[in-house]
Enzyme design. Structure first.
Site, PDB file in Angstrom:
ATOM      1  N   LYS A   1     -32.926  18.645  12.655  1.00  0.00           N
ATOM      2  CA  LYS A   1     -33.019  19.782  13.582  1.00  0.00           C
ATOM      3  C   LYS A   1     -34.475  20.203  13.766  1.00  0.00           C
ATOM      4  O   LYS A   1     -34.947  20.384  14.879  1.00  0.00           O
ATOM      5  CB  LYS A   1     -32.194  20.975  13.063  1.00  0.00           C
ATOM      6  CG  LYS A   1     -30.719  20.648  12.838  1.00  0.00           C
ATOM      7  CD  LYS A   1     -29.936  21.847  12.317  1.00  0.00           C
ATOM      8  CE  LYS A   1     -30.347  22.355  10.943  1.00  0.00           C
ATOM      9  NZ  LYS A   1     -30.088  21.412   9.834  1.00  0.00           N
TER      10      LYS A   1
ATOM     11  N   ARG B   1     -25.037  29.911  11.589  1.00  0.00           N
ATOM     12  CA  ARG B   1     -24.407  29.047  10.591  1.00  0.00           C
ATOM     13  C   ARG B   1     -23.008  29.502  10.219  1.00  0.00           C
ATOM     14  O   ARG B   1     -22.373  28.856   9.394  1.00  0.00           O
ATOM     15  CB  ARG B   1     -25.263  29.048   9.320  1.00  0.00           C
ATOM     16  CG  ARG B   1     -26.231  27.864   9.220  1.00  0.00           C
ATOM     17  CD  ARG B   1     -27.193  28.181   8.103  1.00  0.00           C
ATOM     18  NE  ARG B   1     -27.593  27.053   7.332  1.00  0.00           N
ATOM     19  CZ  ARG B   1     -28.806  26.497   7.384  1.00  0.00           C
ATOM     20  NH1 ARG B   1     -29.709  26.922   8.244  1.00  0.00           N
ATOM     21  NH2 ARG B   1     -29.113  25.516   6.584  1.00  0.00           N
TER      22      ARG B   1
HETATM   23  P1  ADP Z   1     -33.322  19.666   9.234  1.00  0.00           P
HETATM   24  O1  ADP Z   1     -34.267  20.599   9.964  1.00  0.00           O
HETATM   25  O2  ADP Z   1     -32.066  19.397  10.037  1.00  0.00           O
HETATM   26  O3  ADP Z   1     -33.033  20.095   7.835  1.00  0.00           O
HETATM   27  P2  ADP Z   1     -35.578  17.779   9.263  1.00  0.00           P
HETATM   28  O4  ADP Z   1     -35.975  17.708  10.696  1.00  0.00           O
HETATM   29  O5  ADP Z   1     -36.446  18.559   8.358  1.00  0.00           O
HETATM   30  O6  ADP Z   1     -34.040  18.246   9.134  1.00  0.00           O
HETATM   31  O7  ADP Z   1     -35.432  16.267   8.724  1.00  0.00           O
HETATM   32  C1  ADP Z   1     -35.115  15.990   7.353  1.00  0.00           C
HETATM   33  C2  ADP Z   1     -35.919  14.776   6.883  1.00  0.00           C
HETATM   34  O8  ADP Z   1     -35.438  13.590   7.562  1.00  0.00           O
HETATM   35  C3  ADP Z   1     -37.409  14.861   7.200  1.00  0.00           C
HETATM   36  O9  ADP Z   1     -38.125  14.284   6.137  1.00  0.00           O
HETATM   37  C4  ADP Z   1     -37.570  14.036   8.493  1.00  0.00           C
HETATM   38  O10 ADP Z   1     -38.852  13.404   8.564  1.00  0.00           O
HETATM   39  C5  ADP Z   1     -36.476  12.985   8.340  1.00  0.00           C
HETATM   40  N1  ADP Z   1     -35.847  12.611   9.614  1.00  0.00           N
HETATM   41  C6  ADP Z   1     -35.591  13.410  10.689  1.00  0.00           C
HETATM   42  N2  ADP Z   1     -34.964  12.707  11.671  1.00  0.00           N
HETATM   43  C7  ADP Z   1     -34.811  11.447  11.193  1.00  0.00           C
HETATM   44  C8  ADP Z   1     -34.234  10.236  11.738  1.00  0.00           C
HETATM   45  N3  ADP Z   1     -33.688  10.205  12.951  1.00  0.00           N
HETATM   46  N4  ADP Z   1     -34.262   9.126  10.961  1.00  0.00           N
HETATM   47  C9  ADP Z   1     -34.811   9.159   9.712  1.00  0.00           C
HETATM   48  N5  ADP Z   1     -35.363  10.252   9.143  1.00  0.00           N
HETATM   49  C10 ADP Z   1     -35.373  11.382   9.879  1.00  0.00           C
HETATM   50  P1  ADP Z   2     -31.740  22.930   5.968  1.00  0.00           P
HETATM   51  O1  ADP Z   2     -32.857  21.951   5.795  1.00  0.00           O
HETATM   52  O2  ADP Z   2     -30.693  22.881   4.896  1.00  0.00           O
HETATM   53  O3  ADP Z   2     -31.138  22.926   7.330  1.00  0.00           O
HETATM   54  P2  ADP Z   2     -32.907  25.624   6.233  1.00  0.00           P
HETATM   55  O4  ADP Z   2     -34.366  25.620   6.113  1.00  0.00           O
HETATM   56  O5  ADP Z   2     -32.307  25.805   7.589  1.00  0.00           O
HETATM   57  O6  ADP Z   2     -32.397  24.289   5.555  1.00  0.00           O
HETATM   58  O7  ADP Z   2     -32.263  26.712   5.258  1.00  0.00           O
HETATM   59  C1  ADP Z   2     -32.637  26.815   3.910  1.00  0.00           C
HETATM   60  C2  ADP Z   2     -31.751  27.857   3.231  1.00  0.00           C
HETATM   61  O8  ADP Z   2     -31.949  29.141   3.851  1.00  0.00           O
HETATM   62  C3  ADP Z   2     -30.254  27.589   3.327  1.00  0.00           C
HETATM   63  O9  ADP Z   2     -29.794  26.751   2.286  1.00  0.00           O
HETATM   64  C4  ADP Z   2     -29.693  29.024   3.227  1.00  0.00           C
HETATM   65  O10 ADP Z   2     -29.698  29.477   1.873  1.00  0.00           O
HETATM   66  C5  ADP Z   2     -30.732  29.847   3.986  1.00  0.00           C
HETATM   67  N1  ADP Z   2     -30.421  29.980   5.433  1.00  0.00           N
HETATM   68  C6  ADP Z   2     -31.146  29.475   6.471  1.00  0.00           C
HETATM   69  N2  ADP Z   2     -30.608  29.816   7.645  1.00  0.00           N
HETATM   70  C7  ADP Z   2     -29.506  30.558   7.353  1.00  0.00           C
HETATM   71  C8  ADP Z   2     -28.494  31.178   8.147  1.00  0.00           C
HETATM   72  N3  ADP Z   2     -28.520  31.114   9.492  1.00  0.00           N
HETATM   73  N4  ADP Z   2     -27.503  31.839   7.496  1.00  0.00           N
HETATM   74  C9  ADP Z   2     -27.466  31.937   6.151  1.00  0.00           C
HETATM   75  N5  ADP Z   2     -28.373  31.355   5.347  1.00  0.00           N
HETATM   76  C10 ADP Z   2     -29.392  30.673   5.932  1.00  0.00           C
END
Ligand code: ADP
Ligand code: ADP
Length: 208
Positions: A14, A89
């Site tokens: 995301k 969420r």
């Molecule tokens: P989210 O915001 O949904 O938690 P991130 O964008 O931070 O996810 O991505 C999680 C990890 O996976 C990061 O280290 C990112 O570089 C990697 N990543 C994101 N998209 C892809 C993909 N399509 N294929 C492989 N790795 C990815």
């Molecule tokens: P992820 O890489 O898991 O998508 P985020 O950075 O979005 O992680 O979220 C990290 C943590 O922050 C979650 O595990 C949760 O504890 C909290 N959090 C983030 N967004 C929300 C939300 N919209 N509602 C409740 N908790 C949240």
């Protein structure tokens, strides 16, 4: 004003996609995870309340999140639309949001659980500018981050134990929200288990 929601499990990509797409839409990225981490670092009342939930991979209470978002949406840069990353969420969060702003697209990035752990455990971020990288899948360029001052940063909750808990939380509390948006006819599910560029192109074509 109409806005976009990037939806999906932890590590779905995301944040990665939001960083690429904000340049095209002009919408600012609003990540509740980033806002909460900033609040924890600054030890604000919200940060003090959120910290233990985040450490355990549990959701922070809805009302804390809803208040945070309501405040954020008052800023001038949010007037013509925003891109939410990791919010809403829960169904109550989505219901509260619907009384403040209109959502035009929910883009659900679908990635199987077994790919998630590897993504999360290899995630690194530039501590200066916030660009997301991965040790193997999206390495930092040889000449460094484009901001010019790469500082490697890792999240304390990006370890296998907490990821398993975050995945459980996602399946029990967040994935039911899909039906809420499917019923509104604005839900677009895409395959997130492929190349980052291909995913960006598909999202841009949905948004156009
Ligand atoms: P989210 O915001 O949904 O938690 P991130 O964008 O931070 O996810 O991505 C999680 C990890 O996976 C990061 O280290 C990112 O570089 C990697 N990543 C994101 N998209 C892809 C993909 N399509 N294929 C492989 N790795 C990815
Ligand atoms: P992820 O890489 O898991 O998508 P985020 O950075 O979005 O992680 O979220 C990290 C943590 O922050 C979650 O595990 C949760 O504890 C909290 N959090 C983030 N967004 C929300 C939300 N919209 N509602 C409740 N908790 C949240």
């Amino acid at each position: 004003m109409s806005s976009i929601v990037l939806f999906g499990p932890p590590g779905a990509g995301k944040g990665t996609q939001a960083q690429r797409i904000t340049g095209h839409t002009g919408y600012p990225q609003i990540s509740t995870g980033d806002m909460l981490r900033a609040a924890v670092t600054a030890a604000t009342p919200v940060g003090l309340e959120a910290k233990s939930f985040m450490e355990q991979g549990l959701l922070v209470p809805d009302q804390v999140i809803i208040d945070l978002i309501a405040d954020r949406l008052k800023h001038d840069d949010a007037k013509s639309g925003v891109m939410f990353d990791g919010f809403p969420r829960t169904v109550p969060q989505a219901q509260a949001l619907s009384s403040i702003i209109q959502i035009s697209h929910v883009i659900a990035i679908d990635v199987p659980d077994d790919a998630i752990v590897e993504r999360i455990c290899g995630r690194i971020t530039c501590g200066t500018c916030g660009t997301v990288y991965h040790e193997r899948f999206q390495p930092v360029p040889k000449d460094g981050c484009s901001c010019g001052n790469y500082v490697e940063s890792r999240r304390s909750d990006d370890n296998e134990e907490v990821v398993r808990s975050r995945l459980e939380t996602y399946h029990s509390q967040t994935s039911p929200l899909a039906d809420y948006y499917i019923n509104k006819g604005i839900f677009h599910k895409i395959d997130g288990h492929r190349n980052i560029d291909e995913i960006t192109s598909e999202i841009l074509s949905i948004l156009s």
